[in-house]
Design a protein around this motif. Structure first.
Motif, PDB file in Angstrom:
ATOM      1  N   ARG A  21      35.949  52.287  46.455  1.00 46.05           N
ATOM      2  CA  ARG A  21      36.012  50.933  47.026  1.00 46.05           C
ATOM      3  C   ARG A  21      37.064  50.084  46.313  1.00 46.05           C
ATOM      4  O   ARG A  21      37.129  50.036  45.087  1.00 46.05           O
ATOM      5  CB  ARG A  21      34.643  50.267  46.925  1.00 46.05           C
ATOM      6  N   SER A  22      37.870  49.384  47.103  1.00 49.24           N
ATOM      7  CA  SER A  22      38.954  48.565  46.575  1.00 49.24           C
ATOM      8  C   SER A  22      38.462  47.207  46.095  1.00 49.24           C
ATOM      9  O   SER A  22      37.463  46.678  46.599  1.00 49.24           O
ATOM     10  CB  SER A  22      40.019  48.360  47.658  1.00 49.24           C
ATOM     11  N   LEU A  23      39.201  46.627  45.155  1.00 53.65           N
ATOM     12  CA  LEU A  23      38.938  45.247  44.748  1.00 53.65           C
ATOM     13  C   LEU A  23      39.576  44.244  45.714  1.00 53.65           C
ATOM     14  O   LEU A  23      39.253  43.065  45.674  1.00 53.65           O
ATOM     15  CB  LEU A  23      39.473  44.999  43.333  1.00 53.65           C
ATOM     16  N   TRP A  24      40.467  44.707  46.576  1.00 52.28           N
ATOM     17  CA  TRP A  24      41.081  43.803  47.544  1.00 52.28           C
ATOM     18  C   TRP A  24      40.088  43.390  48.614  1.00 52.28           C
ATOM     19  O   TRP A  24      40.100  42.261  49.095  1.00 52.28           O
ATOM     20  CB  TRP A  24      42.291  44.459  48.210  1.00 52.28           C
ATOM     21  N   SER A  25      39.200  44.335  49.018  1.00 52.62           N
ATOM     22  CA  SER A  25      38.222  44.059  50.066  1.00 52.62           C
ATOM     23  C   SER A  25      37.067  45.038  49.917  1.00 52.62           C
ATOM     24  O   SER A  25      37.276  46.211  49.595  1.00 52.62           O
ATOM     25  CB  SER A  25      38.859  44.206  51.452  1.00 52.62           C
ATOM     26  N   ALA A  26      35.858  44.570  50.194  1.00 53.69           N
ATOM     27  CA  ALA A  26      34.673  45.416  50.021  1.00 53.69           C
ATOM     28  C   ALA A  26      34.633  46.573  51.014  1.00 53.69           C
ATOM     29  O   ALA A  26      33.971  47.585  50.757  1.00 53.69           O
ATOM     30  CB  ALA A  26      33.406  44.576  50.164  1.00 53.69           C
ATOM     31  N   ASP A  27      35.311  46.449  52.145  1.00 55.27           N
ATOM     32  CA  ASP A  27      35.312  47.523  53.148  1.00 55.27           C
ATOM     33  C   ASP A  27      36.679  48.190  53.217  1.00 55.27           C
ATOM     34  O   ASP A  27      37.147  48.568  54.289  1.00 55.27           O
ATOM     35  CB  ASP A  27      34.917  46.994  54.531  1.00 55.27           C
ATOM     36  N   ASN A 190      53.095  45.732  38.500  1.00 53.93           N
ATOM     37  CA  ASN A 190      52.791  44.480  39.210  1.00 53.93           C
ATOM     38  C   ASN A 190      51.741  43.611  38.532  1.00 53.93           C
ATOM     39  O   ASN A 190      51.467  42.505  38.991  1.00 53.93           O
ATOM     40  CB  ASN A 190      52.309  44.789  40.637  1.00 53.93           C
ATOM     41  N   TRP A 191      51.123  44.082  37.494  1.00 48.37           N
ATOM     42  CA  TRP A 191      50.056  43.348  36.810  1.00 48.37           C
ATOM     43  C   TRP A 191      50.673  42.359  35.834  1.00 48.37           C
ATOM     44  O   TRP A 191      51.392  42.752  34.918  1.00 48.37           O
ATOM     45  CB  TRP A 191      49.158  44.343  36.093  1.00 48.37           C
ATOM     46  N   GLY A 192      50.398  41.085  36.042  1.00 48.37           N
ATOM     47  CA  GLY A 192      50.990  40.055  35.200  1.00 48.37           C
ATOM     48  C   GLY A 192      49.967  39.098  34.636  1.00 48.37           C
ATOM     49  O   GLY A 192      48.772  39.401  34.541  1.00 48.37           O
ATOM     50  N   SER A 193      50.422  37.909  34.296  1.00 46.11           N
ATOM     51  CA  SER A 193      49.594  36.940  33.588  1.00 46.11           C
ATOM     52  C   SER A 193      48.468  36.365  34.438  1.00 46.11           C
ATOM     53  O   SER A 193      47.493  35.833  33.909  1.00 46.11           O
ATOM     54  CB  SER A 193      50.465  35.802  33.058  1.00 46.11           C
ATOM     55  N   LYS A 194      48.585  36.472  35.776  1.00 42.88           N
ATOM     56  CA  LYS A 194      47.542  35.954  36.665  1.00 42.88           C
ATOM     57  C   LYS A 194      46.875  37.057  37.468  1.00 42.88           C
ATOM     58  O   LYS A 194      46.289  36.817  38.520  1.00 42.88           O
ATOM     59  CB  LYS A 194      48.120  34.883  37.598  1.00 42.88           C
ATOM     60  N   GLY A 195      46.956  38.279  36.967  1.00 46.12           N
ATOM     61  CA  GLY A 195      46.346  39.411  37.646  1.00 46.12           C
ATOM     62  C   GLY A 195      47.361  40.168  38.479  1.00 46.12           C
ATOM     63  O   GLY A 195      48.581  40.032  38.300  1.00 46.12           O
ATOM     64  N   VAL A 196      46.874  40.994  39.402  1.00 45.29           N
ATOM     65  CA  VAL A 196      47.747  41.731  40.309  1.00 45.29           C
ATOM     66  C   VAL A 196      47.914  40.886  41.562  1.00 45.29           C
ATOM     67  O   VAL A 196      46.972  40.703  42.333  1.00 45.29           O
ATOM     68  CB  VAL A 196      47.169  43.112  40.655  1.00 45.29           C
ATOM     69  N   ASN A 252      53.710  40.328  48.427  1.00 48.35           N
ATOM     70  CA  ASN A 252      52.955  39.225  47.849  1.00 48.35           C
ATOM     71  C   ASN A 252      51.555  39.169  48.469  1.00 48.35           C
ATOM     72  O   ASN A 252      51.402  39.085  49.687  1.00 48.35           O
ATOM     73  CB  ASN A 252      53.715  37.919  48.113  1.00 48.35           C
ATOM     74  N   ASN A 253      50.552  39.216  47.632  1.00 44.40           N
ATOM     75  CA  ASN A 253      49.165  39.081  48.097  1.00 44.40           C
ATOM     76  C   ASN A 253      48.409  38.120  47.184  1.00 44.40           C
ATOM     77  O   ASN A 253      47.225  38.308  46.888  1.00 44.40           O
ATOM     78  CB  ASN A 253      48.485  40.450  48.122  1.00 44.40           C
ATOM     79  N   ALA A 254      49.137  37.079  46.716  1.00 46.20           N
ATOM     80  CA  ALA A 254      48.591  36.175  45.713  1.00 46.20           C
ATOM     81  C   ALA A 254      47.359  35.426  46.200  1.00 46.20           C
ATOM     82  O   ALA A 254      46.514  35.019  45.391  1.00 46.20           O
ATOM     83  CB  ALA A 254      49.662  35.171  45.270  1.00 46.20           C
ATOM     84  N   ARG A 255      47.216  35.246  47.511  1.00 46.66           N
ATOM     85  CA  ARG A 255      46.030  34.535  48.004  1.00 46.66           C
ATOM     86  C   ARG A 255      44.752  35.338  47.770  1.00 46.66           C
ATOM     87  O   ARG A 255      43.643  34.786  47.840  1.00 46.66           O
ATOM     88  CB  ARG A 255      46.183  34.218  49.493  1.00 46.66           C
ATOM     89  N   ARG A 256      44.904  36.642  47.508  1.00 46.18           N
ATOM     90  CA  ARG A 256      43.743  37.473  47.187  1.00 46.18           C
ATOM     91  C   ARG A 256      44.001  38.241  45.897  1.00 46.18           C
ATOM     92  O   ARG A 256      43.703  39.427  45.782  1.00 46.18           O
ATOM     93  CB  ARG A 256      43.447  38.456  48.331  1.00 46.18           C
ATOM     94  N   SER A 257      44.571  37.572  44.917  1.00 50.05           N
ATOM     95  CA  SER A 257      44.906  38.235  43.653  1.00 50.05           C
ATOM     96  C   SER A 257      43.691  38.930  43.046  1.00 50.05           C
ATOM     97  O   SER A 257      42.557  38.450  43.161  1.00 50.05           O
ATOM     98  CB  SER A 257      45.442  37.211  42.651  1.00 50.05           C
ATOM     99  N   SER A 270      31.303  51.960  38.345  1.00 53.37           N
ATOM    100  CA  SER A 270      30.750  50.707  38.853  1.00 53.37           C
ATOM    101  C   SER A 270      31.487  49.519  38.245  1.00 53.37           C
ATOM    102  O   SER A 270      32.056  49.605  37.154  1.00 53.37           O
ATOM    103  CB  SER A 270      29.254  50.614  38.559  1.00 53.37           C
ATOM    104  N   ARG A 271      31.467  48.415  38.971  1.00 53.28           N
ATOM    105  CA  ARG A 271      32.133  47.199  38.535  1.00 53.28           C
ATOM    106  C   ARG A 271      31.160  46.028  38.563  1.00 53.28           C
ATOM    107  O   ARG A 271      30.323  45.948  39.449  1.00 53.28           O
ATOM    108  CB  ARG A 271      33.321  46.884  39.447  1.00 53.28           C
ATOM    109  N   THR A 272      31.272  45.174  37.592  1.00 52.16           N
ATOM    110  CA  THR A 272      30.463  43.961  37.575  1.00 52.16           C
ATOM    111  C   THR A 272      31.391  42.775  37.402  1.00 52.16           C
ATOM    112  O   THR A 272      32.478  42.882  36.840  1.00 52.16           O
ATOM    113  CB  THR A 272      29.434  43.983  36.434  1.00 52.16           C
ATOM    114  N   SER A 273      30.967  41.627  37.919  1.00 51.31           N
ATOM    115  CA  SER A 273      31.766  40.415  37.833  1.00 51.31           C
ATOM    116  C   SER A 273      31.346  39.617  36.628  1.00 51.31           C
ATOM    117  O   SER A 273      30.161  39.498  36.310  1.00 51.31           O
ATOM    118  CB  SER A 273      31.611  39.582  39.106  1.00 51.31           C
TER     119      SER A 273
END
Length: 275
Positions: A21-27, A190-196, A252-257, A270-273
């Protein structure tokens, strides 16, 4: 090896596990899993033992969802020293991903000398020898660690990983592992100071040899970005030296960094927030 990106049925339909599963979208599946599945399909199509993969290209032009899919392949050219393979990921009757690979026949090196860099990356002494999949290791302006938050900076990135099984109960081949990990070029570049803030649309992986094991590293080498389009190039290496290069082009996908200071990762995938 039940920890994997996918399970497979008798017809070789692949079903994503939560590890895919991607971090960009749950599906949405992430590129590491997708690339591993496509490399597996291509490798299964080439039955000759005198060839090895030298160039692999993946185009991710539609999001692949967390639904079952198949990989279909076509041998485009099967020559004496070269074999070209095309592959498509089909999901719900639609082509979501395409890939191609060139397999070449090894012979011997010529006797002439050519230029090569003198600062090739070396395996991190701080990382123990990996014998199974773990949370990836990274280095940047901060030393090697498995804490993603430490490396959310503008420093040059390196990563060291062990290949995750593509399909449950299958040991991944070196080609499957390196093709899968090559998607991590976006993390190295692509990973920088504000994420990917860029999402990669493709992977191009070139190999002069296969990795000697499933331990594989990437070091960011070049990055350029203009008008929301970025190109990143990384060196691919193992414990014996450089095996090739990987490149991604991204949008550029900064709106969903993807902000890695907000996530923690466990060994089981597994991932936790942290929010």
């Amino acid at each position: 090896m039940t920890f994997s990106f996918f399970t497979a049925d008798d017809a070789d339909t692949l079903t994503p596990t939560d590890v895919a599963r991607s971090l960009w979208s749950a599906d949405q599946m992430h590129g590491v899993a997708i690339s591993g599945a496509m490399a597996r399909g291509i490798e299964k199509a080439v039955t000759r033992t005198d060839l090895r993969p030298a160039r692999y290209t993946l185009d991710m032009f539609r999001p692949a969802s967390m639904a079952p899919f198949t990989v279909e392949t076509t041998i485009v050219r099967d020559g004496k020293r070269i074999c070209l393979v095309d592959a498509h990921l089909l999901q719900e009757g639609e082509i979501k991903i395409r890939a191609s690979a060139i397999f070449l026949k090894p012979t011997e090196d010529p006797d002439g000398q050519v230029w090569q860099p003198s600062d090739n990356p070396t395996p991190p002494l701080e990382v123990p020898v990996l014998t199974e999949p773990t949370v990836p290791w990274f280095a940047s302006d901060m030393p090697w660690s498995q804490n993603f938050g430490d490396h959310q900076n503008a420093g040059r990135k390196q990563t060291w990983q062990y290949g995750v099984p593509v399909v449950a109960n299958e040991v991944p081949s070196p080609f499957q592992a390196v093709a899968s990990i090559a998607d991590g070029t976006t993390m190295a570049c692509n990973w920088g100071s504000k994420g990917v803030q860029y999402i990669n649309t493709d992977i191009t992986l070139t190999l002069s040899r296969l990795p000697s094991s499933l331990e594989i590293g990437l070091r960011g080498e070049r990055w350029s970005g203009h008008d929301g389009i970025a190109v990143g190039v990384a060196t691919v290496y193992d414990r014996e030296g450089v095996v090739g290069q990987s490149m991604v082009t991204s949008l550029n996908n900064a709106r969903r960094s993807v902000d890695f200071k907000e996530h923690e990762f466990a060994e089981d995938g597994s991932r936790t927030s942290r929010a």
